[in-house]
Design a protein around this motif. Structure first.
Motif, PDB file in Angstrom:
ATOM      1  N   SER A 141     -29.725 -32.195  10.275  1.00 28.29           N
ATOM      2  CA  SER A 141     -30.942 -32.854  10.751  1.00 28.29           C
ATOM      3  C   SER A 141     -31.944 -31.875  11.366  1.00 28.29           C
ATOM      4  O   SER A 141     -33.078 -32.260  11.650  1.00 28.29           O
ATOM      5  CB  SER A 141     -30.592 -33.946  11.766  1.00 28.29           C
ATOM      6  N   ILE A 142     -31.543 -30.635  11.590  1.00 22.53           N
ATOM      7  CA  ILE A 142     -32.458 -29.550  11.935  1.00 22.53           C
ATOM      8  C   ILE A 142     -32.163 -28.424  10.949  1.00 22.53           C
ATOM      9  O   ILE A 142     -31.009 -28.121  10.673  1.00 22.53           O
ATOM     10  CB  ILE A 142     -32.274 -29.047  13.379  1.00 22.53           C
ATOM     11  N   PHE A 187     -33.410 -33.330  21.828  1.00 29.00           N
ATOM     12  CA  PHE A 187     -33.144 -34.267  20.740  1.00 29.00           C
ATOM     13  C   PHE A 187     -31.874 -35.045  21.049  1.00 29.00           C
ATOM     14  O   PHE A 187     -31.048 -34.617  21.864  1.00 29.00           O
ATOM     15  CB  PHE A 187     -33.024 -33.546  19.389  1.00 29.00           C
ATOM     16  N   LEU A 188     -31.710 -36.194  20.386  1.00 26.66           N
ATOM     17  CA  LEU A 188     -30.536 -37.049  20.558  1.00 26.66           C
ATOM     18  C   LEU A 188     -30.024 -37.419  19.174  1.00 26.66           C
ATOM     19  O   LEU A 188     -30.739 -38.047  18.396  1.00 26.66           O
ATOM     20  CB  LEU A 188     -30.921 -38.294  21.365  1.00 26.66           C
ATOM     21  N   TYR A 189     -28.780 -37.014  18.882  1.00 35.09           N
ATOM     22  CA  TYR A 189     -28.188 -37.286  17.571  1.00 35.09           C
ATOM     23  C   TYR A 189     -27.019 -38.245  17.728  1.00 35.09           C
ATOM     24  O   TYR A 189     -26.068 -37.969  18.479  1.00 35.09           O
ATOM     25  CB  TYR A 189     -27.715 -35.989  16.913  1.00 35.09           C
ATOM     26  N   GLY A 206     -16.731 -31.827  13.243  1.00 36.42           N
ATOM     27  CA  GLY A 206     -17.380 -31.244  14.408  1.00 36.42           C
ATOM     28  C   GLY A 206     -18.870 -31.107  14.200  1.00 36.42           C
ATOM     29  O   GLY A 206     -19.452 -31.643  13.247  1.00 36.42           O
ATOM     30  N   MET A 207     -19.479 -30.369  15.120  1.00 36.19           N
ATOM     31  CA  MET A 207     -20.915 -30.122  15.052  1.00 36.19           C
ATOM     32  C   MET A 207     -21.183 -28.652  15.317  1.00 36.19           C
ATOM     33  O   MET A 207     -20.503 -28.030  16.137  1.00 36.19           O
ATOM     34  CB  MET A 207     -21.662 -30.977  16.086  1.00 36.19           C
ATOM     35  N   GLN A 208     -22.165 -28.100  14.602  1.00 35.63           N
ATOM     36  CA  GLN A 208     -22.596 -26.735  14.889  1.00 35.63           C
ATOM     37  C   GLN A 208     -24.108 -26.703  15.046  1.00 35.63           C
ATOM     38  O   GLN A 208     -24.846 -27.233  14.214  1.00 35.63           O
ATOM     39  CB  GLN A 208     -22.164 -25.751  13.805  1.00 35.63           C
ATOM     40  N   LEU A 209     -24.528 -26.070  16.141  1.00 34.67           N
ATOM     41  CA  LEU A 209     -25.939 -25.940  16.489  1.00 34.67           C
ATOM     42  C   LEU A 209     -26.303 -24.462  16.497  1.00 34.67           C
ATOM     43  O   LEU A 209     -25.595 -23.643  17.072  1.00 34.67           O
ATOM     44  CB  LEU A 209     -26.159 -26.546  17.883  1.00 34.67           C
ATOM     45  N   TRP A 210     -27.414 -24.114  15.828  1.00 34.12           N
ATOM     46  CA  TRP A 210     -27.929 -22.741  15.864  1.00 34.12           C
ATOM     47  C   TRP A 210     -29.103 -22.701  16.830  1.00 34.12           C
ATOM     48  O   TRP A 210     -30.016 -23.536  16.762  1.00 34.12           O
ATOM     49  CB  TRP A 210     -28.404 -22.300  14.491  1.00 34.12           C
ATOM     50  N   LEU A 222     -28.883 -27.944  12.959  1.00 32.78           N
ATOM     51  CA  LEU A 222     -27.841 -28.818  13.501  1.00 32.78           C
ATOM     52  C   LEU A 222     -27.088 -29.427  12.340  1.00 32.78           C
ATOM     53  O   LEU A 222     -27.679 -30.116  11.507  1.00 32.78           O
ATOM     54  CB  LEU A 222     -28.433 -29.929  14.373  1.00 32.78           C
ATOM     55  N   ASP A 223     -25.782 -29.159  12.282  1.00 37.70           N
ATOM     56  CA  ASP A 223     -24.917 -29.715  11.247  1.00 37.70           C
ATOM     57  C   ASP A 223     -23.831 -30.575  11.880  1.00 37.70           C
ATOM     58  O   ASP A 223     -23.172 -30.156  12.838  1.00 37.70           O
ATOM     59  CB  ASP A 223     -24.232 -28.601  10.440  1.00 37.70           C
TER      60      ASP A 223
END
Length: 331
Positions: free
Chosen positions: A26-27, A197-199, A114-118, A41-42
């Motif tokens: 989403s990003i 942001f809110l996911y 999971g989630m990964q944010l850069w 954002l994955d």
């Protein structure tokens, strides 16, 4: 509290990534190329033998949260380990790192989720040495309010009077994992110079600021025009809601990105590719490094070189709480 208005709400559609992995991004898409200081954002799901074998990064930080299963990781500096549900890893790529992230096979064949944010690095720190900061689930303070209907894991930042550990990432980031049962509400303060942001990961009944519904797999981006937001999972709802609320201090710099390389000029990107191919200027360790896990993770690896068995983890957990009690006694 003056409420932040909603800039846009985007759906994270599923796509392939890595080798056989699936992500909802989403990003880092055509609709939201970046959201200063965030680059990607994955929301990922991956089952062995698929995964993310050895690949480079430069000029950024990654924040990985494991929600189900387990992930083994290693890089060419010698760092390695295993992340379990609720664990996070903050990785600073700096002037260059090559690493692998591969799921640990689960007995029932279920995927690792999971989630990964850069996160972009300030220009003054883009040439720093690579580093890792692991944060285990038992180290994360939690807000529990409204008879347990509202739970907030304070990964980084401060919420409802509860503050996180310090010095997790170079770029200041606030990171909260919310779980809301029907009938719960929340208010969250936001620093004025942070983009938020809110996911939503689970549930379709979250209402933000009294009138904006945000459903599963949608990312709600806020304008920087208020002090915070409010939210509720109405009492009429029949499901729990889970979401991440993340903010980062905005950076006043150019963003030039090509895949996992992030800089402030095209020349630096071109130099990074040249250095990576030649194994020099930050990528020197490629000359001698052989990845342990890129071909897949075995139980022998987990118990051996990765030092990440469930038994090892339990010893670490007990030692952590023992040290906390010892420090209390000293006071």
């Amino acid at each position: 509290m003056s409420l932040r208005t909603v800039r846009t709400i985007l759906t994270a559609f599923e796509q392939a990534e890595g080798v056989g992995a699936k992500v909802r991004r989403s990003i880092g898409t055509m609709n939201m190329r970046n959201f200063n200081p965030f680059l990607m954002l994955d929301d990922f799901s991956v089952s062995a033998p698929a995964g993310f074998p050895e690949h480079p990064h430069l000029g950024q930080e990654t924040i990985t949260l494991i929600l189900k299963g387990a992930v083994a990781h290693e890089d060419f500096t010698g760092s390695k380990g295993v992340l379990y549900p609720g664990d996070l890893q903050f990785m600073t790529a700096g002037k260059g790192v090559v690493h692998s992230e591969m799921p640990v096979p689960q007995p029932d064949g279920s995927p690792t989720v999971g989630m990964q944010l850069w996160v972009d690095l300030p220009e003054s720190l883009k040439e720093c040495q690579p580093r890792y900061r692991d944060l285990k689930s038992y180290e994360i303070p939690e807000v529990v309010e409204q008879d347990g209907k509202l739970r907030i894991k304070v990964i980084s930042g401060k919420s409802h009077g509860v503050e996180s550990l310090k010095d997790l990432a170079y770029t200041p980031v606030h990171y909260y994992y919310y779980t809301m049962k029907p009938g719960s509400t929340f208010k969250q303060d936001m620093p004025k110079d942070f983009n938020f942001f809110l996911y939503v990961r689970e549930g379709n009944s979250l209402v933000i600021n009294g009138d904006t519904k945000v459903e599963k797999h949608r990312n709600c981006f806020f304008n920087m025009d208020g002090d915070g937001i409010t939210g509720k999972n109405p009492a009429t709802s029949t499901e729990d809601v889970e979401f991440v609320l993340v903010g980062g201090k905005t950076l006043d710099q150019e963003v030039v990105q090509y895949g996992p390389f992030v800089a402030t000029s095209q020349n630096r990107i071109q130099q990074a590719f040249t250095d990576y191919r030649a194994a020099r200027n930050g990528f020197d360790n490629l000359r001698t490094w052989d990845s342990l896990i890129s071909g897949g993770v075995t139980d022998d690896m987990v118990r051996g070189e990765l030092k990440g068995s469930v038994e090892d983890r339990e010893k670490e957990r007990l030692a952590y709480f023992h040290n906390k009690e010892s420090k209390k006694d000293e006071l």
